[in-house]
Design a protein around this motif. Structure first.
Motif, PDB file in Angstrom:
ATOM      1  N   LYS A  11       7.861  -0.025   3.691  1.00  0.00           N
ATOM      2  CA  LYS A  11       8.369  -1.340   3.307  1.00  0.00           C
ATOM      3  C   LYS A  11       8.257  -2.328   4.466  1.00  0.00           C
ATOM      4  N   LYS A  12       8.451  -1.830   5.703  1.00  0.00           N
ATOM      5  CA  LYS A  12       8.379  -2.696   6.874  1.00  0.00           C
ATOM      6  C   LYS A  12       6.936  -3.017   7.268  1.00  0.00           C
ATOM      7  N   ARG A  13       5.992  -2.148   6.937  1.00  0.00           N
ATOM      8  CA  ARG A  13       4.632  -2.285   7.443  1.00  0.00           C
ATOM      9  C   ARG A  13       3.653  -2.960   6.495  1.00  0.00           C
ATOM     10  N   LYS A  15       2.632  -5.396   2.914  1.00  0.00           N
ATOM     11  CA  LYS A  15       2.989  -6.436   1.959  1.00  0.00           C
ATOM     12  C   LYS A  15       1.936  -6.436   0.854  1.00  0.00           C
ATOM     13  N   LEU A  16       2.353  -6.805  -0.327  1.00  0.00           N
ATOM     14  CA  LEU A  16       1.448  -6.881  -1.464  1.00  0.00           C
ATOM     15  C   LEU A  16       0.910  -8.306  -1.584  1.00  0.00           C
ATOM     16  N   THR A  17      -0.399  -8.452  -1.796  1.00  0.00           N
ATOM     17  CA  THR A  17      -0.981  -9.775  -2.000  1.00  0.00           C
ATOM     18  C   THR A  17      -0.869 -10.146  -3.480  1.00  0.00           C
ATOM     19  N   ILE A  22      -3.161  -4.533  -0.681  1.00  0.00           N
ATOM     20  CA  ILE A  22      -2.102  -4.294   0.293  1.00  0.00           C
ATOM     21  C   ILE A  22      -2.541  -4.811   1.652  1.00  0.00           C
ATOM     22  N   LYS A  23      -1.682  -5.639   2.256  1.00  0.00           N
ATOM     23  CA  LYS A  23      -1.967  -6.271   3.532  1.00  0.00           C
ATOM     24  C   LYS A  23      -1.271  -5.486   4.639  1.00  0.00           C
ATOM     25  N   ARG A  24      -1.924  -5.395   5.804  1.00  0.00           N
ATOM     26  CA  ARG A  24      -1.345  -4.700   6.948  1.00  0.00           C
ATOM     27  C   ARG A  24      -1.680  -5.444   8.227  1.00  0.00           C
ATOM     28  N   SER A  47      -4.086 -10.353  10.334  1.00  0.00           N
ATOM     29  CA  SER A  47      -3.821  -9.224   9.440  1.00  0.00           C
ATOM     30  C   SER A  47      -5.076  -8.906   8.639  1.00  0.00           C
ATOM     31  N   LEU A  62       5.548   2.847  -1.744  1.00  0.00           N
ATOM     32  CA  LEU A  62       6.243   1.595  -2.075  1.00  0.00           C
ATOM     33  C   LEU A  62       6.805   1.615  -3.495  1.00  0.00           C
TER      34      LEU A  62
END
Length: 64
Positions: A11-13, A15-17, A22-24, A47, A62
């Protein structure tokens, strides 16, 4: 059956676009930066997207 829990580390690492990818963030940008070139540090700032083969595992973490 209990609810599925999201992995806090994922959850911390990630994010969903908007399109569902998935973004990192890049690794190797936290410390010991004196020996790294300016160009390398600048490129690590941006990123990027998670590789397609890793997406199912991350989505499972997730609970997506």
């Amino acid at each position: 059956m209990p609810k599925m829990k999201t992995k806090a580390s994922a959850k911390k690492r990630f994010k969903l676009t908007g399109s569902g990818k998935i973004k990192r963030k890049h690794a190797f940008k936290s410390h010991i930066l004196t020996k790294k070139e300016t160009k390398q540090k600048r490129n690590l700032t941006h990123s990027t997207l998670v590789h397609k083969s890793d997406e199912p595992n991350i989505k499972k973490q997730l609970c997506i």
